[in-house]
Design an enzyme around this catalytic site. Structure first.
Site: not given
Length: 275
Positions: A67, A93, A161, A163, A165
């Protein structure tokens, strides 16, 4: 060294989030080209499946169940490849998403998205950069960041999300300029809605601006663009590209286009969660 025509064969590197979706598909592409990959993800069973597929395709792998948001995770990744003679690929990724109204988003989900989507790839790239630089002097190294079309058009109910990416995209752009002349090719991918497991809990369709592309088509476009040396790789469908262009020239027009369907969009995405 010609970084305008990247050789993707025999790459030795790391793919995060390799257990499914885009991560697995990219591992297969590099495996088909003779790659040796460290597959990183949270679940042993899905990583084992990816490793089997890569082996059948002609590549070799090692597995690290990790993790990336946990203390020491980045150190454990770098330790896993410390004995490798070459590290010339890093695919950032791994990511997660929780959609919905900002005020209904838990603090834990906010931190989870930021930690995995943004902090982890920055720290991992930082840690591996010396090895990537060294390998880059030979035939060029690759840092491939998987952002999102939401980095180009911030969509309602995806504020956190978006923010993360958007931050990853700007990280890649700045790092690319920092590494000019080093042989490290930094590329950012902007997938639109792609038919993967990560999207299985999201119910917005083309009528709400969320037309989906097949994973196969997205990967085909991505690999072709990477091979040709592109740095900004947009795999969104044409319908979304029109909105992306409008967002550059008249962002308030995008607001106006989205406003009539906000209620329907919220209902369609409020269960979208991969955390």
């Amino acid at each position: 060294m010609d970084l305008k025509n990247l050789d993707l064969t025999d790459r030795r590197g790391i793919v995060t989030g390799a257990g499914q979706g885009i991560g697995r598909a990219l591992a297969l592409e590099f495996g088909r080209r003779g790659g040796h990959l460290l597959l990183v993800g949270r679940k042993l069973d899905t990583l084992t499946e990816t490793a089997s597929l890569v082996a059948n395709a002609g590549g070799t792998t090692e597995i690290l169940v990790e993790d990336l948001t946990q203390p020491g995770a980045v150190d454990r990744v770098t330790e896993a490849v410390a004995a490798w003679s070459t590290v010339d690929l890093l695919v950032n990724n791994a990511g997660n998403v929780r959609a919905g109204r900002l005020e209904l988003t838990t603090d834990a989900d906010v931190h989870s998205m930021i930690d995995l989507n943004l902090t982890a790839p920055i720290l991992l790239t930082k840690a591996l950069l010396p090895a990537l630089r060294q390998s880059g002097t030979e035939r060029g190294s690759i840092v491939l960041n998987i952002a999102s079309g939401i980095a180009l058009v911030g969509m309602p109910f995806y504020s956190v999300y978006a923010a993360t990416k958007g931050g990853l995209a700007q990280f890649g752009e700045a790092l690319r300029r920092e590494l000019i002349g080093t042989g490290v090719h930094v590329a950012t991918v902007y997938p639109g809605a792609t038919d993967t497991a990560m999207m299985s809990s999201q119910n917005a369709g083309a009528d709400l601006g969320w037309a989906r592309r097949s994973l196969e088509d997205v990967i085909t476009d991505l690999i072709a663009a990477l091979q040709s040396g592109e740095h900004e790789i947009n795999t969104a469908p044409e319908s979304r590209r029109a909105m992306q262009q409008l967002n550059l020239t008249d962002p308030l027009a995008v607001d106006d286009a989205l406003a009539p369907n906000l209620e329907a969009l919220e209902l369609a995405v409020r269960d979208h969660r991969s955390i």
